[in-house]
Design a protein around this motif. Structure first.
Motif, PDB file in Angstrom:
ATOM      1  N   HIS A   2       0.819  -1.255  -0.120  1.00 36.19           N
ATOM      2  CA  HIS A   2       0.132   0.107  -0.185  1.00 36.19           C
ATOM      3  C   HIS A   2       0.905   1.367  -0.082  1.00 36.19           C
ATOM      4  O   HIS A   2       1.814   1.353   0.926  1.00 36.19           O
ATOM      5  N   THR A   3       0.482   2.228  -0.854  1.00 31.82           N
ATOM      6  CA  THR A   3       1.353   3.495  -0.938  1.00 31.82           C
ATOM      7  C   THR A   3       0.679   4.306   0.257  1.00 31.82           C
ATOM      8  O   THR A   3      -0.332   4.521  -0.006  1.00 31.82           O
ATOM      9  N   LEU A   4       1.409   4.771   0.970  1.00 31.79           N
ATOM     10  CA  LEU A   4       1.030   5.518   2.092  1.00 31.79           C
ATOM     11  C   LEU A   4       1.258   7.339   1.861  1.00 31.79           C
ATOM     12  O   LEU A   4       0.425   7.919   2.260  1.00 31.79           O
ATOM     13  N   TYR A   5       2.146   7.266   1.170  1.00 30.47           N
ATOM     14  CA  TYR A   5       2.619   8.844   0.915  1.00 30.47           C
ATOM     15  C   TYR A   5       3.264   8.968  -0.505  1.00 30.47           C
ATOM     16  O   TYR A   5       4.315   7.942  -0.727  1.00 30.47           O
ATOM     17  N   ASP A   6       3.076  10.112  -1.191  1.00 38.08           N
ATOM     18  CA  ASP A   6       3.733  10.109  -2.477  1.00 38.08           C
ATOM     19  C   ASP A   6       3.783  11.505  -2.944  1.00 38.08           C
ATOM     20  O   ASP A   6       2.810  12.245  -2.854  1.00 38.08           O
ATOM     21  N   SER A   7       4.963  11.965  -3.058  1.00 35.98           N
ATOM     22  CA  SER A   7       5.133  13.546  -3.290  1.00 35.98           C
ATOM     23  C   SER A   7       6.351  13.610  -4.005  1.00 35.98           C
ATOM     24  O   SER A   7       6.835  12.503  -4.766  1.00 35.98           O
ATOM     25  N   ASP A   8       6.557  14.939  -4.537  1.00 36.77           N
ATOM     26  CA  ASP A   8       7.763  15.041  -5.472  1.00 36.77           C
ATOM     27  C   ASP A   8       9.005  14.516  -5.017  1.00 36.77           C
ATOM     28  O   ASP A   8      10.073  14.198  -5.771  1.00 36.77           O
ATOM     29  N   THR A   9       9.203  14.754  -3.906  1.00 35.39           N
ATOM     30  CA  THR A   9      10.426  14.127  -2.867  1.00 35.39           C
ATOM     31  C   THR A   9      10.353  12.881  -2.441  1.00 35.39           C
ATOM     32  O   THR A   9      11.729  12.321  -2.423  1.00 35.39           O
ATOM     33  N   TYR A  10       9.134  12.269  -1.553  1.00 35.58           N
ATOM     34  CA  TYR A  10       9.402  11.006  -1.273  1.00 35.58           C
ATOM     35  C   TYR A  10       8.045   9.967  -1.564  1.00 35.58           C
ATOM     36  O   TYR A  10       7.246  10.593  -1.885  1.00 35.58           O
ATOM     37  N   SER A  53      17.633  11.389  -4.411  1.00 35.34           N
ATOM     38  CA  SER A  53      18.827  10.926  -4.549  1.00 35.34           C
ATOM     39  C   SER A  53      18.842   9.485  -5.386  1.00 35.34           C
ATOM     40  O   SER A  53      19.919   8.941  -5.514  1.00 35.34           O
ATOM     41  N   GLY A  54      17.589   9.047  -5.678  1.00 31.35           N
ATOM     42  CA  GLY A  54      17.287   7.719  -6.522  1.00 31.35           C
ATOM     43  C   GLY A  54      17.561   6.767  -5.569  1.00 31.35           C
ATOM     44  O   GLY A  54      18.041   5.764  -6.152  1.00 31.35           O
ATOM     45  N   LYS A  55      17.593   6.864  -4.182  1.00 28.50           N
ATOM     46  CA  LYS A  55      17.869   5.559  -3.060  1.00 28.50           C
ATOM     47  C   LYS A  55      16.611   5.327  -2.376  1.00 28.50           C
ATOM     48  O   LYS A  55      15.858   6.320  -2.372  1.00 28.50           O
ATOM     49  N   GLU A  56      16.607   4.223  -1.992  1.00 29.99           N
ATOM     50  CA  GLU A  56      15.448   3.658  -1.068  1.00 29.99           C
ATOM     51  C   GLU A  56      16.152   3.016   0.053  1.00 29.99           C
ATOM     52  O   GLU A  56      17.337   2.299   0.157  1.00 29.99           O
ATOM     53  N   VAL A  57      15.076   2.858   1.280  1.00 28.11           N
ATOM     54  CA  VAL A  57      15.748   2.209   2.410  1.00 28.11           C
ATOM     55  C   VAL A  57      14.306   1.500   2.738  1.00 28.11           C
ATOM     56  O   VAL A  57      13.266   1.597   2.668  1.00 28.11           O
ATOM     57  N   TYR A  58      14.540   0.044   3.342  1.00 24.02           N
ATOM     58  CA  TYR A  58      13.612  -0.684   3.760  1.00 24.02           C
ATOM     59  C   TYR A  58      13.703  -0.734   5.158  1.00 24.02           C
ATOM     60  O   TYR A  58      14.666  -1.301   5.757  1.00 24.02           O
ATOM     61  N   LEU A  59      12.499  -0.600   5.956  1.00 26.85           N
ATOM     62  CA  LEU A  59      12.470  -0.673   7.232  1.00 26.85           C
ATOM     63  C   LEU A  59      11.788  -1.761   7.861  1.00 26.85           C
ATOM     64  O   LEU A  59      10.541  -1.983   7.377  1.00 26.85           O
ATOM     65  N   ASP A  60      12.162  -2.497   8.718  1.00 26.86           N
ATOM     66  CA  ASP A  60      11.464  -3.734   9.286  1.00 26.86           C
ATOM     67  C   ASP A  60      12.092  -3.912  10.640  1.00 26.86           C
ATOM     68  O   ASP A  60      12.822  -3.126  11.017  1.00 26.86           O
ATOM     69  N   LEU A  94      19.286   6.992   5.888  1.00 28.46           N
ATOM     70  CA  LEU A  94      19.814   5.481   6.033  1.00 28.46           C
ATOM     71  C   LEU A  94      19.691   4.825   4.578  1.00 28.46           C
ATOM     72  O   LEU A  94      20.427   3.701   4.535  1.00 28.46           O
ATOM     73  N   ALA A  95      19.309   5.468   3.574  1.00 27.67           N
ATOM     74  CA  ALA A  95      19.195   4.929   2.191  1.00 27.67           C
ATOM     75  C   ALA A  95      20.430   4.610   1.425  1.00 27.67           C
ATOM     76  O   ALA A  95      21.249   5.530   1.626  1.00 27.67           O
ATOM     77  N   GLN A  96      20.755   3.453   1.233  1.00 32.04           N
ATOM     78  CA  GLN A  96      21.883   3.120   0.695  1.00 32.04           C
ATOM     79  C   GLN A  96      21.696   2.344  -0.622  1.00 32.04           C
ATOM     80  O   GLN A  96      22.547   2.465  -1.732  1.00 32.04           O
ATOM     81  N   ASN A  97      20.566   1.660  -0.937  1.00 31.53           N
ATOM     82  CA  ASN A  97      20.189   0.887  -2.109  1.00 31.53           C
ATOM     83  C   ASN A  97      19.569   1.774  -3.257  1.00 31.53           C
ATOM     84  O   ASN A  97      18.790   2.620  -3.131  1.00 31.53           O
TER      85      ASN A  97
END
Length: 102
Positions: A2-10, A53-60, A94-97
Motif C-alpha cells: 500500500h502506498t501511504l505517501y507520495d510527493s515530488d520528494t518521497y 537521490s534515487g535511493k531507497e531504504v527498507y525498514l523492518d 539510511l538509504a543506501q540502495n
C-alpha cells in the motif's frame, strides 16, 4: 503493498507479509477452498524512496515499529507536509540502495 505517501520528494510504501497457500491433498478441501498458512514470523515493513537521490531504504523490525509510531501519531494529529517530509528525510539518510526498475 500500500502506498501511504507520495510527493515530488518521497514515496512511502507499506509492505505486508502475505499468507501462502499450503500443499494439501485436494480431496480434503471443499470446492474452491484453499488452505492458507500464515508465516510464523510475519514481517511487515516500509519502503521509503528518496526521489532526489534515487535511493531507497527498507525498514523492518524495530525500525518499522518506530516508523509505525510516527504514523500512529500522525493519525491523531494531522501533520503538515513539511513535518512529514522532515521525518522522512531523517529515515532517508539510511538509504543506501539505488532504486532499480525491472
Amino acid at each position: 503493498m500500500h502506498t501511504l505517501y507520495d510527493s515530488d520528494t518521497y514515496s512511502v510504501t507499506h509492505m505486508l507479509a502475505n499468507a501462502v497457500a499450503a500443499d494439501v491433498p485436494a480431496d480434503t478441501l471443499k470446492e474452491g477452498e484453499q488452505l492458507l498458512i500464515v508465516p510464523k514470523l510475519a514481517r511487515h515493513g516500509f519502503e521509503i524512496v528518496d526521489k532526489r537521490s534515487g535511493k531507497e531504504v527498507y525498514l523492518d523490525g524495530s525500525w518499522a515499529e518506530l516508523f509505525q509510531q510516527h504514523i500512529s501519531a500522525w493519525q491523531l494529529k494531522t501533520p503538515t507536509q513539511e513535518e512529514v517530509e522532515d521525518t522522512l528525510e531523517q529515515y532517508a539518510e539510511l538509504a543506501q540502495n539505488p532504486v532499480v526498475l525491472h
